[in-house]
Design a protein around this motif. Structure first.
Motif, PDB file in Angstrom:
ATOM      1  N   ASN A   1      -0.120  10.150  12.390  1.00  0.00           N
ATOM      2  CA  ASN A   1       0.920   9.154  12.130  1.00  0.00           C
ATOM      3  C   ASN A   1       2.302   9.756  11.899  1.00  0.00           C
ATOM      4  O   ASN A   1       3.296   9.036  11.921  1.00  0.00           O
ATOM      5  N   ASP A   2       2.378  11.058  11.679  1.00  0.00           N
ATOM      6  CA  ASP A   2       3.667  11.725  11.437  1.00  0.00           C
ATOM      7  C   ASP A   2       4.366  11.956  12.780  1.00  0.00           C
ATOM      8  O   ASP A   2       4.402  13.061  13.304  1.00  0.00           O
TER       9      ASP A   2
ATOM     10  N   MET B   1       0.829  -1.198   0.000  1.00  0.00           N
ATOM     11  CA  MET B   1       0.000   0.000   0.000  1.00  0.00           C
ATOM     12  C   MET B   1       0.867   1.253   0.000  1.00  0.00           C
ATOM     13  O   MET B   1       0.601   2.212  -0.723  1.00  0.00           O
ATOM     14  N   PHE B   2       1.913   1.241   0.805  1.00  0.00           N
ATOM     15  CA  PHE B   2       2.810   2.387   0.891  1.00  0.00           C
ATOM     16  C   PHE B   2       3.439   2.670  -0.476  1.00  0.00           C
ATOM     17  O   PHE B   2       3.493   3.821  -0.921  1.00  0.00           O
ATOM     18  N   LYS B   3       3.863   1.624  -1.132  1.00  0.00           N
ATOM     19  CA  LYS B   3       4.495   1.782  -2.448  1.00  0.00           C
ATOM     20  C   LYS B   3       3.539   2.422  -3.457  1.00  0.00           C
ATOM     21  O   LYS B   3       3.941   3.269  -4.246  1.00  0.00           O
ATOM     22  N   ARG B   4       2.276   2.057  -3.404  1.00  0.00           N
ATOM     23  CA  ARG B   4       1.298   2.645  -4.331  1.00  0.00           C
ATOM     24  C   ARG B   4       0.991   4.092  -3.994  1.00  0.00           C
ATOM     25  O   ARG B   4       0.804   4.912  -4.881  1.00  0.00           O
ATOM     26  N   VAL B   5       0.928   4.420  -2.713  1.00  0.00           N
ATOM     27  CA  VAL B   5       0.597   5.786  -2.301  1.00  0.00           C
ATOM     28  C   VAL B   5       1.787   6.718  -2.518  1.00  0.00           C
ATOM     29  O   VAL B   5       1.616   7.885  -2.863  1.00  0.00           O
ATOM     30  N   ASP B   6       3.005   6.203  -2.351  1.00  0.00           N
ATOM     31  CA  ASP B   6       4.227   6.988  -2.545  1.00  0.00           C
ATOM     32  C   ASP B   6       4.480   7.134  -4.046  1.00  0.00           C
ATOM     33  O   ASP B   6       5.359   6.512  -4.624  1.00  0.00           O
ATOM     34  N   SER B   7       3.689   7.979  -4.682  1.00  0.00           N
ATOM     35  CA  SER B   7       3.679   8.066  -6.147  1.00  0.00           C
ATOM     36  C   SER B   7       4.998   8.530  -6.752  1.00  0.00           C
ATOM     37  O   SER B   7       5.313   8.176  -7.885  1.00  0.00           O
ATOM     38  N   ASP B   8       5.790   9.307  -6.017  1.00  0.00           N
ATOM     39  CA  ASP B   8       7.068   9.745  -6.576  1.00  0.00           C
ATOM     40  C   ASP B   8       8.225   8.822  -6.201  1.00  0.00           C
ATOM     41  O   ASP B   8       9.358   9.038  -6.616  1.00  0.00           O
TER      42      ASP B   8
ATOM     43  N   PHE C   1       6.127  14.375   6.527  1.00  0.00           N
ATOM     44  CA  PHE C   1       6.120  13.199   5.656  1.00  0.00           C
ATOM     45  C   PHE C   1       5.844  11.966   6.505  1.00  0.00           C
ATOM     46  O   PHE C   1       6.148  11.944   7.698  1.00  0.00           O
ATOM     47  N   LEU C   2       5.289  10.941   5.880  1.00  0.00           N
ATOM     48  CA  LEU C   2       5.074   9.668   6.555  1.00  0.00           C
ATOM     49  C   LEU C   2       5.992   8.623   5.958  1.00  0.00           C
ATOM     50  O   LEU C   2       6.072   8.481   4.736  1.00  0.00           O
ATOM     51  N   THR C   3       6.686   7.909   6.825  1.00  0.00           N
ATOM     52  CA  THR C   3       7.495   6.782   6.384  1.00  0.00           C
ATOM     53  C   THR C   3       6.707   5.496   6.623  1.00  0.00           C
ATOM     54  O   THR C   3       5.720   5.492   7.378  1.00  0.00           O
ATOM     55  N   LEU C   4       7.152   4.424   6.030  1.00  0.00           N
ATOM     56  CA  LEU C   4       6.505   3.134   6.259  1.00  0.00           C
ATOM     57  C   LEU C   4       6.563   2.778   7.742  1.00  0.00           C
ATOM     58  O   LEU C   4       5.587   2.291   8.310  1.00  0.00           O
ATOM     59  N   ASP C   5       7.686   3.041   8.383  1.00  0.00           N
ATOM     60  CA  ASP C   5       7.804   2.754   9.815  1.00  0.00           C
ATOM     61  C   ASP C   5       6.782   3.530  10.634  1.00  0.00           C
ATOM     62  O   ASP C   5       6.184   2.993  11.572  1.00  0.00           O
ATOM     63  N   GLU C   6       6.571   4.800  10.299  1.00  0.00           N
ATOM     64  CA  GLU C   6       5.579   5.593  11.027  1.00  0.00           C
ATOM     65  C   GLU C   6       4.171   5.022  10.830  1.00  0.00           C
ATOM     66  O   GLU C   6       3.391   4.938  11.780  1.00  0.00           O
ATOM     67  N   LEU C   7       3.855   4.643   9.606  1.00  0.00           N
ATOM     68  CA  LEU C   7       2.515   4.123   9.325  1.00  0.00           C
ATOM     69  C   LEU C   7       2.272   2.760   9.953  1.00  0.00           C
ATOM     70  O   LEU C   7       1.146   2.420  10.285  1.00  0.00           O
TER      71      LEU C   7
END
Length: 139
Positions: A84-85, A33-40, A91-97
């Motif tokens: 979650n930040d 999910m993170f990979k899809r949301v992190d569009s850049d 910014f949100l990292t995968l670890d934060e989420l």
């Protein structure tokens, strides 16, 4: 509102959803999910990327919502960004989420076998949600 449900909707793939009742499945789900949301692809989710995900959410597209309900739901989903930040860098990292869901998972996994059964989930959902700092049954 469940961040997991929001993320699952953002990353929906009709045939390849990992099982989230296991720790590895939870991690795989959030990673996809993170990979899809992190569009850049910069390894973090900006507020703008989060907003795109929220606005595309099927929860907001529901025909049964009034404009007031839709606005309230959108505000709650957008608030998830700040919630979650944890380092407040914008910014949100995968670890934060994953921090709260992993705490909740560890709490629910009463026998520590890296799996959460229906019985474990039902027995610990309220306590574990409080300990993880998330809302009850949906996240």
């Amino acid at each position: 509102m469940s961040i997991l449900l929001l993320f699952m909707a953002a990353a929906a793939k009709p045939h390849a959803a990992p099982i989230t009742s296991t720790r590895s499945g939870l991690i795989a789900s959030y990673s996809a999910m993170f990979k899809r949301v992190d569009s850049d692809g910069d390894g973090k989710v900006s507020r703008a990327e989060w907003e795109v995900m929220v606005d595309a959410s099927p929860m907001l597209q529901s025909q049964g919502l009034s404009e007031t309900q839709r606005n309230g739901l959108r505000a709650a989903l957008m608030a998830g960004f700040e919630q979650n930040d944890s380092d407040k860098d914008g910014f949100l990292t995968l670890d934060e989420l994953m921090a709260k869901p992993l705490v909740r998972f560890a709490c629910l996994d009463a026998n520590h076998d890296a799996r959460v059964t229906q019985a474990e989930a039902e027995a610990g959902v309220d306590l574990c949600s409080v300990l993880a700092g998330v809302s009850g049954k949906g996240q």
